[in-house]
Motif scaffolding. Sequence first.
Motif, mmCIF file in Angstrom:
data_model
loop_
_atom_site.group_PDB
_atom_site.id
_atom_site.type_symbol
_atom_site.label_atom_id
_atom_site.label_comp_id
_atom_site.label_asym_id
_atom_site.label_seq_id
_atom_site.Cartn_x
_atom_site.Cartn_y
_atom_site.Cartn_z
ATOM 1 N N ASN A 136 -3.542 4.780 -0.429
ATOM 2 C CA ASN A 136 -3.981 3.965 -1.558
ATOM 3 C C ASN A 136 -3.665 2.506 -1.237
ATOM 4 N N LEU A 137 -4.696 1.763 -0.890
ATOM 5 C CA LEU A 137 -4.528 0.347 -0.573
ATOM 6 C C LEU A 137 -4.551 -0.510 -1.830
ATOM 7 N N ASN A 138 -4.920 0.058 -2.960
ATOM 8 C CA ASN A 138 -5.151 -0.673 -4.207
ATOM 9 C C ASN A 138 -5.876 -1.969 -3.878
ATOM 10 N N ASP A 139 -5.332 -3.113 -4.226
ATOM 11 C CA ASP A 139 -6.019 -4.357 -3.855
ATOM 12 C C ASP A 139 -5.206 -5.176 -2.863
ATOM 13 N N ALA A 161 0.878 -1.158 0.000
ATOM 14 C CA ALA A 161 0.000 0.000 0.000
ATOM 15 C C ALA A 161 0.918 1.211 0.000
ATOM 16 N N LEU A 193 -9.038 7.632 1.326
ATOM 17 C CA LEU A 193 -8.695 6.213 1.392
ATOM 18 C C LEU A 193 -9.222 5.555 0.128
ATOM 19 N N ARG A 240 -9.501 2.001 -2.065
ATOM 20 C CA ARG A 240 -9.430 0.550 -1.916
ATOM 21 C C ARG A 240 -10.241 -0.085 -3.019
ATOM 22 N N SER A 241 -9.662 -1.073 -3.659
ATOM 23 C CA SER A 241 -10.406 -1.830 -4.654
ATOM 24 C C SER A 241 -11.602 -2.474 -3.971
ATOM 25 N N HIS A 242 -12.710 -2.524 -4.648
ATOM 26 C CA HIS A 242 -13.920 -3.027 -4.007
ATOM 27 C C HIS A 242 -14.023 -4.545 -3.987
ATOM 28 N N HIS A 290 -4.135 -6.424 0.899
ATOM 29 C CA HIS A 290 -4.933 -6.813 2.074
ATOM 30 C C HIS A 290 -4.134 -6.498 3.334
#
Length: 175
Positions: free
Chosen positions: A139-142, A127, A163, A165-167, A144
Motif C-alpha cells: 500500500n503506497l497510499n500517496d 508505505a 499494489l 497507489r493513489s492515482h 512517493h
Amino acid sequence: SFRILGHACMLIENDGHRILIDPWLIGSSYWRSWWHFPKSIEVTPDLFDVDAIYITHGHFDHFHYPSLRKFKSSVKILIARFITDRMRAGVESLGFRDIVEMRHGVPHRLEGGLKLCSYQHGFDDSAVVVEGSGTTILNLNDSHVTGLALRQILKRHPKIDFLLRSHAPAQGYPI
C-alpha cells in the motif's frame, strides 16, 4: 481479505483479526474543504471494531482525528517512526495507549498471522507492506517511494499480489 473503504482507508482481515489503514471514515477533512467523492461506504459500528490501526503519515486525510476518536483507546496504533515525534504526540493526544512506532523495514507481527513492514520515505511519509496467508499487499497510499526505499521493498518482498497507489497527488497543478 481486504476492502477499500474510501480514499486511502483500507480494512484487512486475516484469521479473525482486523487492521485498518488510514481511517478517514466520517465527515470531512482539511477544515471541511475535502469530502469523500464519490461517497464512501456506509459506516457501520463494526468498522470501529478492529485490532489495530496503521497510519501512514500525518496528513489529515490519513490521520483523521474525528474518525480516530470513534475507536476504543485500547486499539493498537501502528505508526512509522519519523524524525520528529509529532505523529506519536497526536495519537497520544487522542488517548491511545498501545502505540508502536515502526522502524524502517523492520517487520511487526500482529495476532492472526499478519506481518507489517513500514517503509519511510522522505521526512514524513511511509508505505506499508502487509503479508498474511500467502498474500502480500503493498500500500503506497500517496507516498512517493523511490530510490533506496523502493529497492528495499522490491528486494524484501519479491512477490507482491496487490499494489495500491493513489492515482493523483493532492494538488491541482498541473492537472
